[in-house]
Write an enzyme that holds these catalytic residues in place. Structure first.
Site, short mmCIF file in Angstrom:
data_model
loop_
_atom_site.label_atom_id
_atom_site.label_comp_id
_atom_site.label_asym_id
_atom_site.label_seq_id
_atom_site.Cartn_x
_atom_site.Cartn_y
_atom_site.Cartn_z
CD GLU A 87 59.04 27.54 50.13
OE1 GLU A 87 59.19 26.32 50.30
OE2 GLU A 87 57.96 28.14 50.35
CB CYS A 90 48.97 38.26 57.53
SG CYS A 90 49.45 39.95 57.08
CB CYS A 113 50.42 34.80 55.49
SG CYS A 113 51.91 34.68 54.47
CD GLU A 151 54.95 45.12 53.48
OE1 GLU A 151 55.22 45.79 52.45
OE2 GLU A 151 53.82 44.65 53.71
CB SER A 156 47.43 42.37 51.40
OG SER A 156 48.32 41.74 50.52
CG LEU A 157 41.03 46.14 51.61
CD1 LEU A 157 41.58 47.36 52.33
CD2 LEU A 157 39.97 46.55 50.58
CG ASN A 181 45.42 29.35 48.50
OD1 ASN A 181 44.73 28.65 47.77
ND2 ASN A 181 45.98 30.47 48.08
CB CYS A 237 48.10 33.81 47.67
SG CYS A 237 48.37 34.62 46.09
#
Length: 374
Positions: free
Chosen positions: A93, A117, A120, A172, A226-227, A302, A345
């Site tokens: 996507e 993660c 995600c 990644e 991405s902390l 999200n 995100c």
């Protein structure tokens, strides 16, 4: 039958070498790449100053179209999401976000993702393979074709073109650094896209050794990390990469990057109720950011597939932001775009995941998806 390499993957020097091998003049490489990336043609036949014989050689040796559009969806806020099928049957996507005269594209760099993660959806797909440079570039070209075909204009009254690239879609990016580097160099090439390095952002979950490699390669881009948490306990609970490279190692890499490039680093920080959006998290974020040339993009969680993770309330968000800003740390809350079409995100994931699994089982090799360790 092995699928031919996409011609957009080749560097100028590689294309010149191939032209020599087939008894053609190397200067044709510049002409060919201008057709590909300036004129953005969709067939070899459109390359009118290239001989039919050479066009035939290219067609036999290289594929020109890497992706097939399955569908696109338009959000109520103008965000557009595409579902593409690769030549070997996988699905990826791509998202285009129009805002303030810019047309930013969030590109995928892998089919699926191995980083797992918790917040995600892409992580739930698993990992299948890296995307070629040509496939990533074609994500961008497809957006330009869409803008052209739909007569979408920029603020100058011209047909709009992609203005910014964010390597933050599926995958990644630093685990596909060779191809990401090739894409950035092609985009930055003054004779081709002529896109400034500050208009390209590579986002990583924190693959520490490859942050250094990004600098060693002099890849023209900005760096975002991405902390998503401020201590090892919480970060490891939502980002398994932290078990390999904990925050201390990650911050060492950030300091080295800033020292060597003199650039800012952007920390992406997902606000999760009772985890990252608390008074304690605000204090820890200040401790991390205050002494460094960094800025923070805060993103409210999200909708995802983990029932244990929840978005904070508006009051909790306001309290968190006020505390961080009081310490003179630059933090911006990013407005979610495309939520209604699952384009925000952490929401990218082809729902018919079995199609990707079936494509893999048909015999495609699986690259090493395991994060590197020291």
């Amino acid at each position: 039958m092995e699928w031919p390499l996409n011609i957009k993957t080749l560097t100028t020097d590689e294309l010149k070498a191939w032209l020599r091998d087939v008894d053609e003049k190397p200067f044709r490489a510049d002409q060919i790449q201008k057709w590909l990336f300036c004129q953005q043609v969709r067939s070899y036949d459109e390359m009118v100053n290239i001989s039919p014989a050479l066009r035939e050689k290219m067609a036999k040796q290289f594929s020109l179209r890497a992706l097939t559009e399955d569908q696109h969806m338009v959000s109520v806020d103008g965000t557009v999401k595409w579902l593409f099928t690769t030549h070997d049957g996988y699905h990826i996507e791509t998202v285009m976000i129009p805002a303030n005269g810019r047309f930013s594209v969030c590109v995928s760099t892998q089919v699926g993702c191995a980083m797992n993660c918790a917040f995600c959806r892409t992580a739930k797909m698993g990992f299948f393979r890296n995307l070629e440079a040509g496939e990533i570039l074609e994500e961008i070209l497809n957006v330009n074709w869409y803008l052209k075909d739909n007569n979408i204009f920029n603020e100058e009254g011209e047909i709009a073109q992609v203005t910014n690239i964010i390597f933050m879609g599926m995958g990644e990016p630093l685990n596909n650094l060779e191809n990401v580097h090739r894409v950035c160099c092609t985009l930055h090439n003054q004779k081709l896209f002529n896109m400034g390095a500050k208009r390209m952002t590579v986002s990583t979950s924190g693959v520490v050794p490859r942050i250094k490699e990004l600098v060693d390669r002099n890849t023209p881009c900005c760096l975002a990390i991405s902390l998503n948490s401020t201590n090892n306990e919480y970060r490891s609970s939502v980002m398994p990469v932290n078990n390999i490279w904990p925050i201390e190692k990650l911050l060492e890499a950030v300091d080295d990057y800033i020292r060597r490039t003199d650039n800012y680093v952007t920390f992406e920080f997902v606000l999760i109720q009772n985890i990252t959006c608390t008074p304690k998290a605000a204090k820890e974020l200040i401790r991390i950011c205050a002494p460094r040339r960094v800025k923070v993009n805060a993103i409210i969680l999200n909708d995802g597939d983990d029932p244990n993770l929840h978005a904070p309330t508006p009051d909790e968000v306001d309290t968190f932001l006020a505390a961080v800003r009081a310490a003179q740390v630059q933090i911006t809350i990013r407005t979610a775009r495309g939520r209604d079409i699952l384009a925000a995100c952490g929401q990218l994931a082809y729902k018919k995941n079995k199609d990707n699994q079936e494509a893999f089982e048909r015999g495609h090799s699986l690259p090493d998806a395991t994060p590197m360790s020291n």
